[in-house]
Structures are given as C-alpha cells and as structure tokens.
Scaffold this motif. Structure first.
Motif, PDB file in Angstrom:
ATOM      1  N   HIS A 331       0.851  -1.202   0.000  1.00 52.78           N
ATOM      2  CA  HIS A 331       0.000   0.000   0.000  1.00 52.78           C
ATOM      3  C   HIS A 331       0.885   1.250   0.000  1.00 52.78           C
ATOM      4  O   HIS A 331       1.784   1.363   0.824  1.00 52.78           O
ATOM      5  CB  HIS A 331      -0.907  -0.011   1.238  1.00 52.78           C
ATOM      6  N   PRO A 332       0.633   2.194  -0.921  1.00 48.59           N
ATOM      7  CA  PRO A 332       1.523   3.350  -1.020  1.00 48.59           C
ATOM      8  C   PRO A 332       1.585   4.189   0.258  1.00 48.59           C
ATOM      9  O   PRO A 332       2.592   4.866   0.508  1.00 48.59           O
ATOM     10  CB  PRO A 332       0.938   4.157  -2.184  1.00 48.59           C
ATOM     11  N   ASN A 333       0.542   4.176   1.071  1.00 48.35           N
ATOM     12  CA  ASN A 333       0.544   4.956   2.317  1.00 48.35           C
ATOM     13  C   ASN A 333       0.928   4.117   3.534  1.00 48.35           C
ATOM     14  O   ASN A 333       1.026   4.647   4.641  1.00 48.35           O
ATOM     15  CB  ASN A 333      -0.831   5.570   2.566  1.00 48.35           C
ATOM     16  N   HIS A 334       1.108   2.836   3.332  1.00 45.15           N
ATOM     17  CA  HIS A 334       1.377   1.932   4.464  1.00 45.15           C
ATOM     18  C   HIS A 334       2.397   0.874   4.045  1.00 45.15           C
ATOM     19  O   HIS A 334       2.151  -0.327   4.180  1.00 45.15           O
ATOM     20  CB  HIS A 334       0.081   1.261   4.942  1.00 45.15           C
ATOM     21  N   THR A 335       3.514   1.328   3.525  1.00 43.12           N
ATOM     22  CA  THR A 335       4.512   0.385   2.990  1.00 43.12           C
ATOM     23  C   THR A 335       5.049  -0.546   4.064  1.00 43.12           C
ATOM     24  O   THR A 335       5.510  -1.642   3.769  1.00 43.12           O
ATOM     25  CB  THR A 335       5.686   1.149   2.354  1.00 43.12           C
ATOM     26  N   ASP A 336       4.967  -0.104   5.333  1.00 43.28           N
ATOM     27  CA  ASP A 336       5.501  -0.911   6.436  1.00 43.28           C
ATOM     28  C   ASP A 336       4.629  -2.129   6.744  1.00 43.28           C
ATOM     29  O   ASP A 336       5.049  -3.019   7.480  1.00 43.28           O
ATOM     30  CB  ASP A 336       5.615  -0.049   7.699  1.00 43.28           C
ATOM     31  N   LYS A 337       3.419  -2.177   6.195  1.00 41.54           N
ATOM     32  CA  LYS A 337       2.546  -3.325   6.477  1.00 41.54           C
ATOM     33  C   LYS A 337       2.943  -4.547   5.654  1.00 41.54           C
ATOM     34  O   LYS A 337       2.461  -5.654   5.909  1.00 41.54           O
ATOM     35  CB  LYS A 337       1.083  -2.980   6.171  1.00 41.54           C
ATOM     36  N   TYR A 345       3.443  -5.779  -6.028  1.00 46.82           N
ATOM     37  CA  TYR A 345       2.896  -4.512  -6.509  1.00 46.82           C
ATOM     38  C   TYR A 345       1.867  -4.773  -7.585  1.00 46.82           C
ATOM     39  O   TYR A 345       1.986  -5.731  -8.354  1.00 46.82           O
ATOM     40  CB  TYR A 345       4.005  -3.615  -7.075  1.00 46.82           C
TER      41      TYR A 345
END
Ligand code: ZN
Length: 457
Positions: A331-337, A345
């Motif tokens: 997820h572009p806003n939650h790359t840490d997940k 991708y």
C-alpha cells in the motif's frame, strides 16, 4: 520434459479488451447468484452444456460442461479427447463481504423514515459503505403451482444510502471509530406515511423486488437479498494503470479463470474451472470449499468416463489445483505493512502466496510447478508472505484440500482496499492470469512417483 516455445505477452494479451470485459462481468454480478448466472451465460455462448446434479450424466470426450449448486457455486469442465490423466483445476470464490437484508427487514423510524435492518455477511470495511448510492440484489423464492422457484433480482437504480453521522455530533470520529453493525450501518430507504404498511401485508421492499421480478408481492415466500454498491467500475491512473470496482476479490480471479478455461487447448487432463461460494464466511456450506461439491463432480466425471475408484485415486495423484484468491499489494501509504523482502505490486503479475503454517497451501513443489506454468505463459509473477508479526487472511485452498487432496498452490492478483465495496487492482494483472489459466488448462501434471512431477503440454 519438452520446453514449449514461450508465448510473447504482447501478442496474446489485450489489456484494454480484458478490462472492458472484466468490468462488464462485475457490473452484471452484484451477488454470487448473479456471478454464477453471468458465468453460465459465457459458458453456454461458448457451447458448453449445462448439467444438473439431480440428473444422470453422460459425458462425451472433447466436450465442455458445467454444473451449479445453490445457484451460487459453479464448476465447468472439459473432457479430453482420449482417456484422461488427471484434473487441472483453478478454484476461486463467488462471494464478497456485503450487508444482507434480514428477514422482517423493514424498520420505521419516528413514523417517518423507512430503513432496512441488515447484518454483516463476511468481514467488510464498514466506512466506505456510507454516503454512497446503494441498491438491493439477490434472489427471491416464489410459490408455484407445484412448489417453489428461484428468481434472481437486481434493482437497477439508486435506492438506498447509509448516511454518516455529522462531524458536529461525533467530533472524535476522525481519531478512530468503532462501527456498530446494528446501529451505524442500517440503510435509509425512504419516507413513509403515518402508520406505514398494515401488519402482515407485503412490505415496501418486497413490492419493489416483486415489480422487478414480474411477480405479485404475495408470491414471494422468502428471499436472500444483499446491498450492493452502485458505483460502476472504472480504469483510472495517469496511464490507466488501475482498475477499481466492487467485488474484485474474488471475481477478478473467477473471471480470469473462466476466460483462460474458454481459451484453453485440449490437454491430457480434464480442465476444471471451479468457483465456490461462502469463502468470506468460512466455506462450511453445501456450496463452499468445505463441501463435497468439487469431490462429487470429479467422482461423477470419473464414473461417467467408465473409470473406477483405482483410476480416480491415480488421477488425483496426477492432478494440480490453483487456489486463486486475491492478494494484498504493497500500500503506497502503508509500505511498512508489507513483508520486508516479498513485496507484491499492482501490475507486477500474479502473486504466489506462502505461509509457513499452511494457511496457504503453497509449498516448494506446488510453487515450482506454478512458476513453470507462468514461465510457459510468459507472464510475470511475484511472491507474498505475511510479515512475521502479523496474522494474515485465509482462503479456500487448504479447506478444499480436506475434501479433495491434491497438489495445490495459492495465488492471487495484487490489490488494495480488500473487502471495501470499491477495491483497486492492476490494469494488467487480470490479463496475466487469463494467460496463466489458459496454459494451466492446456497442460497436464504427471505425478506417478511421489515428489516427481512432469508438466506436460
Ligand atoms: Zn477472497
């Protein structure tokens, strides 16, 4: 093992055409019942014959067939010209999380508003269901002279809305809110005159549905009705990179599987396109992955071709199943997940899913067989694993394995916002899976010694 010449991706994949067809399929398929009807239409247009579980089967080599259970699960198969080796199966699911209208589903508010009493089907994101046009689709069961009959219904207009509470009445909502399905999620359907319907009279909803189905409201004995999102699917992005729609999980895979099935060339094994229902609620129904549906169909194919139990078990050892259910993209806003090393991708190709505790069935052998199929299809693939500190979702492959145990890989197409009523996926990935499914269904896997696999075709 003879390597086939790889097929050029550009020659076979027409992304725009596939997306147009995918969006039309999604639009026609607001519920699992409609998805199965849509697939039945596509199969019949391609010359496949409908079978009934309640009637004897006689099958001919070289022909395609399909059978449904509960109107919400479907298995299509093609019999090879000569005696077959095994079964090449792709399994996906027809259902998505949604709100189901309860029996006695109408509620008056202050003798003024009419709203529907609904309950959750599956685990959805609640917030995106609010403040958007919704309608109702599903099936009704009507009385006939000699019993009951099912009719599909889709009210094809903006009918309902689940209104948010204004920020002035819930100032903390943006700091996190716990949705109460009985309080927050009931859709508004209209205004009523004082008193509304007399007790026992068919309600407003049944009258609308009856009109849609061309029956009298009194004929409706029972119904399975769901809310659906009226926002049409679309292709968006600066270079049209993404496809957005309701129900991409898992109709994107079901559609790709069917398109691949219809495009496949005859192989040594029986091609089996399998779409089961109720994955979102655990699969333990008559038409779910935990049921006997797939096993029954494979048994009946085996018997109809004049083969016995020994041949059935031998065939299972030379069979392969692809459990196809969508996967999480980074997820572009939650790359840490996402996992630190396996980062799928959108538009990066088919996702092979791994889980050490076998929530996903993939192991080194089935992973390798599927990688071989993707290479022959000349389509890209990538890998998903959960972060080691996160529990992932589950799917239908390992559940189906309790009924029909065969070599299985878990895959999916990468997407965002899974279980939202409007999800986002890659505009190229559907076509990649169509091509991989085509190669799967044109191939056979020979496993006559444990641990040794030949990929034929
Ligand atoms: Zn799914």
């Amino acid at each position: 093992m003879k390597e086939k010449e790889p097929i050029s991706v550009s020659r076979h994949l027409e992304f725009d055409q596939v997306n147009r067809e995918l969006l039309a399929f999604l639009d026609a398929s607001p519920t699992s019942f409609h998805a199965v009807a849509s697939m039945g239409d596509m199969l019949e247009a391609a010359g496949c014959t409908r079978l009934e579980e309640g009637q004897p089967w006689s099958l001919e080599p070289g022909r395609g067939y399909y059978v449904t259970r509960n109107g919400s699960a479907l298995i299509a198969f093609r019999i090879p010209q000569k005696d077959f080796l095994g079964f090449q199966i792709m399994a996906s699911h027809s259902d998505s999380p949604a709100f189901k209208v309860k029996a006695n589903g109408e509620m008056e508010v202050d003798r003024h508003y009419l709203k529907l009493n609904v309950e959750r089907y599956g685990g959805m994101l609640c917030a995106p269901w609010m403040d958007r046009p919704l309608s109702v689709a599903g099936r009704i069961v009507v009385s006939t002279r000699d019993g009951v009959a099912v009719r599909l219904v889709k009210i094809d207009r903006d009918l309902l809305v689940i209104p948010n509470l204004a920020i002035h009445m819930n100032r903390e909502v943006n700091d996190g809110y716990k949705y109460n399905a009985q309080k927050d999620m009931l859709p508004l359907m209209g205004c009523v005159e004082d008193g509304g319907d007399a007790a026992g009279a068919p309600g407003y909803l049944y009258r609308l549905v009856a009109e849609e189905a061309g029956v009298a409201p009194e004929e409706i004995l029972d119904a399975d009705l769901f809310l659906y999102n009226r926002m049409k699917g679309t292709v968006l992005g600066m270079n049209r990179e993404f496809v957005c729609s309701a129900r991409l999980d898992d109709l994107q895979c079901a559609f790709a599987s069917l398109k691949g099935f219809l495009a496949a060339e005859p192989a040594e094994s029986v091609a089996v396109h399998c779409v089961l229902d109720n994955e979102e609620v655990g699969s333990v129904t008559r038409q779910g992955a935990a049921s006997t549906f797939l096993r029954d169909v494979l048994h009946r194919i085996n018997r109809a071709m004049g083969r016995g139990e020994e041949e059935y078990l031998t065939a299972l050892a030379s069979s392969f199943m692809v459990s196809a259910d969508n996967a999480h993209s980074v997820h572009p806003n939650h790359t840490d997940k996402a996992d630190p090393t396996s980062r799928p991708y959108m538009n990066g190709g088919i996702v092979i899913k791994y889980s050490a505790n076998q929530k996903y069935t993939t192991d080194a052998v089935s992973g390798a067989v599927f990688r071989t199929i993707c290479s022959r299809a000349a389509v890209p693939f990538q890998v998903f694993t959960n972060r080691s500190d996160m529990l992932g979702g589950s799917t239908l492959g390992n559940i189906s394995g309790t009924q029909v145990a065969l070599g299985t890989v878990d895959i999916g197409l990468p997407q965002l916002a899974m279980h939202s009523p409007y999800e986002t996926a890659g505009a190229k990935d559907t076509a990649y899976l169509v091509e991989a499914a085509r190669v799967l269904f044109s191939t056979a896997v020979r496993g006559d010694r444990d641990g040794s696999w030949q990929v034929i075709g």
